[in-house]
Design an enzyme around this catalytic site. Structure first.
Site, short mmCIF file in Angstrom:
data_model
loop_
_atom_site.label_atom_id
_atom_site.label_comp_id
_atom_site.label_asym_id
_atom_site.label_seq_id
_atom_site.Cartn_x
_atom_site.Cartn_y
_atom_site.Cartn_z
CB SER A 299 -0.90 0.00 1.23
OG SER A 299 -0.12 0.30 2.37
CE LYS A 300 -0.82 8.09 0.86
NZ LYS A 300 0.39 8.50 1.50
NE ARG A 301 -0.79 3.53 7.09
CZ ARG A 301 -0.95 4.59 7.88
NH1 ARG A 301 -1.76 5.55 7.51
NH2 ARG A 301 -0.31 4.65 9.02
#
Length: 544
Positions: A299-301
């Site tokens: 994910s982006k995180r």
RNA sequence: GGCCGGUUCGUCUAUCGGCUAGGACAGCCCCCUUUCACGGGGCAAAGACGGGUUCGAUUCCCGUACCGGCUACCA
């Protein structure tokens, strides 16, 4: 001719049934044969169907890539359809952003809201009218029903019953057209009572299909819940929209992430009810791209946390105004980005790893796509970029490097010099942006000079050497690296100083730091005047 | 929990029953290089487990374990 073959195959299948072969065999034979029938008749049309809700994830780009490669290899069409059926998740600019990313990657759609085409509109929000009639057709045929349960009622149910699902096991206790009288339903509908349309999953039915990557996948319909097909706002859910639009747009092959596998039985049933299984596209469920550490979908995180990009290009969230760095801005070449993504789950069966897009088009094959998810390895991604920077002709890099230097306040007027600079510095650039450090000093005297690397060992003898070097360089007729090195070493010998003692000081004088290509090559490009001037400058600094 | 999918070096992967299990990235060592790289050479590193099938299983089948996905009027 094709029709004749088809008829014969049908007769063959019927004979198989007479022979009382297992149902599985029949289904499998049907799927396989109908696949070949369609392959021989239907034009290849694939689609990427993003939901414009934010940055374009690298997994999304890989899905685009595989779609693109498959389409181009089969002289087919690559379509982009915007799946914006969830109005609550609308994000301004997300759609334009997606197309910019595709453009950067060089994966141009044949049809899309931007590129046109004869199957438009290509935004589902603009096709809203299409869906209701199919949902109602399903209700009429008894394959779907109206449900009037409110969000609060559903929430209450979920609280009351753990793992509550709206399904054949629970639908009888809910408020829908199966439990209500026809008159009551009629009244509710006439009063425009908010309602959804749900698929009525059949009981204990074997549903299977042949996935192009995984082979046969099967489900039991009793395990699948009654998914909403049409929402209260009149918009379809993904389940209805994907089937209707794939049909209307004549999609022949549908690629999507593995996360869609569990809802495949819903889509298959919908195809069966609405358009016929023989017209259904061939499915391919792509493996997921996983976090490099730990587990789960990337994910982006994870990018923020581990310090690498996840989106193709910079994405600025319009709500928070926060910008997430993309591969492009990080200094990746699209060639490298695409190449790296292609190899994340696919290979051509040889040791070859570097592929230009055109070669990927030629070599790509779905049966060489992995089934298992792949953890993203940023180090390997960097390696791909480095390889591509080295591989690409200097001319292809030139305008980009010029742009980079310009952004750093350096206007390059000598194109020829820039070309030479790129040629000798590119092997030490992992990112495009590395050229800023590696190339700037050729065009601008270094602002920071690492004088401390020289001062401790500096002495009068060295000072005399450089003074003599300047004198010699001023007089020399030949300004070539080899000659400069020869002169340098001769003077060193005369002064009985080891050249090694003098190379670093010269480097610091010309470059400012302990980096860069061979020091005499640098001097050659700098030219006589600039080289001498830089030596003099540092010499004067050392006097104080 | 239920359903579906997956499982070869740390990571990406090769192997379509014969394996001394190959390559690449990362790591370590050496050479080249009086910077940093590039390049060259080398080292270390893997078939989740248990059953079958087979002359022979990493490869085929079945269990178990583990990992992942899904389980919204989101896609």
């Amino acid at each position: 001719m094709k029709q004749l073959v088809k008829e014969r195959i049908i007769i063959f299948i019927q004979q198989c049934c007479v022979l009382k072969l297992s149902e599985d065999f029949y289904i499998h034979a049907y799927n396989t044969i109908s696949y070949f029938c369609r392959m021989s008749t239907k034009k290849v049309r694939v689609r990427f169907a993003p939901s414009p809700t934010g940055g374009l994830h690298l997994g999304g780009v890989r899905t685009v890539l595989y779609n693109y490669l498959f389409a181009k290899q089969n002289n087919g069409d690559f379509i982009v359809r915007i799946e914006d059926t969830d109005q609550t998740r609308f994000v301004a600019g997300a759609e334009e952003y997606i197309f910019k990313c595709l453009e950067w990657c060089g994966l141009t759609p044949d049809e899309s809201p931007l590129h046109g085409g004869s199957y438009g509109p290509y935004r589902q929000s603009e096709r809203k009218e299409n869906y209701r009639k199919y949902a109602e057709e399903l209700v009429e045929k008894g394959f779907a029903y109206y449900a009037f349960d409110t969000a609060e009622e559903l929430e209450a149910k979920r609280k009351e019953i753990a793992n509550f699902q709206y399904s054949q096991h629970t639908r009888s206790s809910m408020k829908n057209s199966l439990t209500l009288s026809a008159a009551a339903v009629e009244t509710l509908l006439n009063n425009h009572t908010p309602h959804v349309i749900r698929i009525k999953m059949p009981e204990n039915e074997h549903i299977s299909f042949t996935d192009m990557i995984r082979g046969e996948v099967s489900f039991n319909s009793s395990q699948v819940d009654d998914k909403v097909l049409l929402k209260a706002d009149g918009m379809p859910t993904y389940h209805l929209a994907v089937v209707v639009d794939d049909h209307l747009m004549q999609i022949s092959h549908a690629f999507r992430g593995e996360e869609w596998l569990p809802s495949a039985p819903v889509h298959i049933l919908l195809w069966q009810y609405l358009f016929g299984l023989e017209n259904m596209p061939q499915w391919a469920h792509l493996p997921l791209i996983l976090k490099p550490d730990g587990n789960g979908k990337l994910s982006k995180r994870d990018g923020d946390r581990l310090g690498f990009p996840v989106f193709a290009m910079d994405w600025t969230d319009p709500k928070t105004n926060e910008t997430t760095t993309g591969f492009k801005e990080k200094g990746f070449l699209p060639e490298a980005f695409v190449n790296m993504l292609a190899m994340l789950g696919w290979n051509d069966g040889t040791d070859k790893e570097i592929f230009p897009l055109q070669e990927l088009v030629e070599k790509f094959s779905l049966d060489r796509v992995h089934k298992g998810g792949a953890k993203f390895d940023y180090e390997k991604a960097k390696w791909f970029n480095h390889e591509w920077i080295k591989k690409l002709p200097t001319a292809n890099l030139q305008w980009q490097v010029a742009g980079l230097l310009k952004a750093g306040g350096i206007q390059v007027s000598d194109e020829h010099a820039l070309e030479k600079v790129i040629a000798i510095t590119k092997e030490r650039c992992t990112f495009l942006n590395d050229f800023t450090e590696q190339a700037s000093f050729f065009f601008k005297r270094p602002a920071i000079i690492d004088i401390d690397a020289v001062r401790p060992k500096w002495n009068e003898q060295k000072n005399l050497f450089f003074t003599e070097l300047i004198r010699t360089y001023r007089l020399t007729q030949f300004w070539q690296a080899a000659d400069l090195e020869k002169d340098f070493k001769e003077i060193a010998a005369v002064n009985t100083i080891k050249p090694g003692e003098l190379m670093l000081p010269l480097r610091i004088m010309l470059v400012g730091g302990k980096f860069g290509p061979g020091v005499f090559e640098i001097a050659e490009i700098l030219g006589k005047e600039e080289t001498v001037s830089r030596i003099e400058h540092v010499l004067s600094l050392l006097e104080h």
